[in-house]
Design a protein around this motif. Structure first.
Motif, PDB file in Angstrom:
ATOM      1  N   ALA A 131       0.812  -1.212   0.000  1.00  0.00           N
ATOM      2  CA  ALA A 131       0.000   0.000   0.000  1.00  0.00           C
ATOM      3  C   ALA A 131       0.849   1.266   0.000  1.00  0.00           C
ATOM      4  O   ALA A 131       0.313   2.376   0.009  1.00  0.00           O
ATOM      5  CB  ALA A 131      -0.917   0.016   1.217  1.00  0.00           C
ATOM      6  N   GLN A 167       1.535  -4.072  -5.839  1.00  0.00           N
ATOM      7  CA  GLN A 167       0.233  -3.867  -5.201  1.00  0.00           C
ATOM      8  C   GLN A 167      -0.793  -4.869  -5.713  1.00  0.00           C
ATOM      9  O   GLN A 167      -1.559  -5.451  -4.934  1.00  0.00           O
ATOM     10  CB  GLN A 167      -0.234  -2.428  -5.449  1.00  0.00           C
ATOM     11  N   CYS A 171      -2.582  -8.002  -3.532  1.00  0.00           N
ATOM     12  CA  CYS A 171      -4.033  -8.218  -3.437  1.00  0.00           C
ATOM     13  C   CYS A 171      -4.385  -9.643  -3.842  1.00  0.00           C
ATOM     14  O   CYS A 171      -5.230 -10.289  -3.217  1.00  0.00           O
ATOM     15  CB  CYS A 171      -4.773  -7.227  -4.338  1.00  0.00           C
ATOM     16  N   TYR A 184     -10.506  -7.242  -1.616  1.00  0.00           N
ATOM     17  CA  TYR A 184      -9.285  -7.537  -2.339  1.00  0.00           C
ATOM     18  C   TYR A 184      -9.548  -7.793  -3.817  1.00  0.00           C
ATOM     19  O   TYR A 184      -8.753  -7.402  -4.680  1.00  0.00           O
ATOM     20  CB  TYR A 184      -8.562  -8.739  -1.731  1.00  0.00           C
ATOM     21  N   GLN A 186     -11.986  -6.467  -5.677  1.00  0.00           N
ATOM     22  CA  GLN A 186     -12.255  -5.192  -6.330  1.00  0.00           C
ATOM     23  C   GLN A 186     -10.981  -4.362  -6.481  1.00  0.00           C
ATOM     24  O   GLN A 186     -10.776  -3.710  -7.515  1.00  0.00           O
ATOM     25  CB  GLN A 186     -13.301  -4.413  -5.529  1.00  0.00           C
ATOM     26  N   GLN A 187     -10.156  -4.400  -5.448  1.00  0.00           N
ATOM     27  CA  GLN A 187      -8.897  -3.673  -5.514  1.00  0.00           C
ATOM     28  C   GLN A 187      -8.017  -4.183  -6.652  1.00  0.00           C
ATOM     29  O   GLN A 187      -7.465  -3.399  -7.420  1.00  0.00           O
ATOM     30  CB  GLN A 187      -8.132  -3.809  -4.193  1.00  0.00           C
ATOM     31  N   ARG A 190      -9.548  -3.372 -10.099  1.00  0.00           N
ATOM     32  CA  ARG A 190      -9.470  -1.940 -10.393  1.00  0.00           C
ATOM     33  C   ARG A 190      -8.059  -1.555 -10.842  1.00  0.00           C
ATOM     34  O   ARG A 190      -7.882  -0.811 -11.811  1.00  0.00           O
ATOM     35  CB  ARG A 190      -9.855  -1.137  -9.158  1.00  0.00           C
TER      36      ARG A 190
END
Length: 253
Positions: A131, A167, A171, A184, A186-187, A190
């Motif tokens: 992050a 990143q 995830c 996680y 969706q992250q 995206r």
């Protein structure tokens, strides 16, 4: 007594018990005259000599007697005399080379385009969590066969790709541990779909393609630099071994 020490008026004379004195026009050189000699390195960067060493003086004109062990060498360059401080044990700096930087960038691309490579295996050796807003990596890299240490710095594009890919894969790893996690998933989706990720990856591909070298060829280039560095260091050691055999030159207090 002449004010300037040159190869024309300087000489080495042997006195009792084989003591060698540095003289000028037949008179022993004084500390003040010795201090007037221009300071210039007798050992070149490539490990060769810039001139002819005469001997060393057991005197520290720059109040450096407490520093690491070293000599103050009197040496000849053309028709002039110089003095030079030489550390008895050479100290090596990290090697900074374009070849190593290109190898790092290409390695980041290879890692980023391999979906099975864990995020912790990033060639930049990330030392921050996924992050983090700015990717930070270890800039010291050791060439395995020779042990030569390089200072490596990835390009801004490679840093961006490393950051985003780290990143995303973090995830994915968390999602593998918790398959039902909506957060996680969706992250990850995206970030994978973001224009920034796709553009940065495309830019890095173009950048690495511009090298005109495969990953293995880039490693060969770095190996050539490392081998040349090993040879340079060997010359430095050999020169110091020769300097250690020089006579001590005595000067007047």
């Amino acid at each position: 007594m002449p004010k300037q020490l040159t190869t024309q008026n300087a000489s080495i004379t042997t006195v009792a018990v084989e003591v060698q004195a540095l003289t000028i026009s037949g008179k022993q050189v004084t500390l003040s005259v010795f201090r007037q000699l221009q300071e210039e390195s007798v050992v070149a960067h490539d490990g060769t000599l810039n001139g002819v060493p005469w001997g060393y003086v057991n005197y520290h004109p720059d109040k450096c007697s407490d520093d690491a062990a070293h000599w103050h060498i009197v040496w000849q360059q053309g028709a002039e005399l110089r003095r030079s401080r030489v550390d008895r044990e050479p100290r090596w700096k990290l090697v900074d080379s374009l070849e190593a930087d290109q190898l790092l960038n290409a390695s980041v691309l290879s890692w980023a385009t391999d979906p099975d490579s864990p995020f912790k295996r990033c060639p930049q050796q990330a030392n921050t969590d996924a992050a983090a807003s700015r990717f930070q990596g270890d800039r010291r890299w050791v060439h395995p066969p020779t042990g030569v240490e390089f200072f490596v710095e990835a390009s801004p594009t490679a840093v961006k790709v490393a950051t985003l890919t780290t990143q995303i894969r973090s995830c994915k790893e968390n999602l593998d541990k918790a398959p039902g996690s909506v957060f996680y998933r969706q992250q990850m989706e995206r970030m994978e779909a973001s224009d920034g990720y796709r553009i940065a990856t495309a830019q890095l591909i173009n950048e690495v393609d511009g090298y005109g070298r495969t990953l293995s060829e880039l490693m060969e280039d770095v190996s050539s630099v490392a081998i040349a560095e090993v040879q340079r260091r060997d010359r430095h050691r050999m020169v110091r071994a020769a300097l250690a055999q020089l006579p001590q030159l005595f000067i007047a207090v």
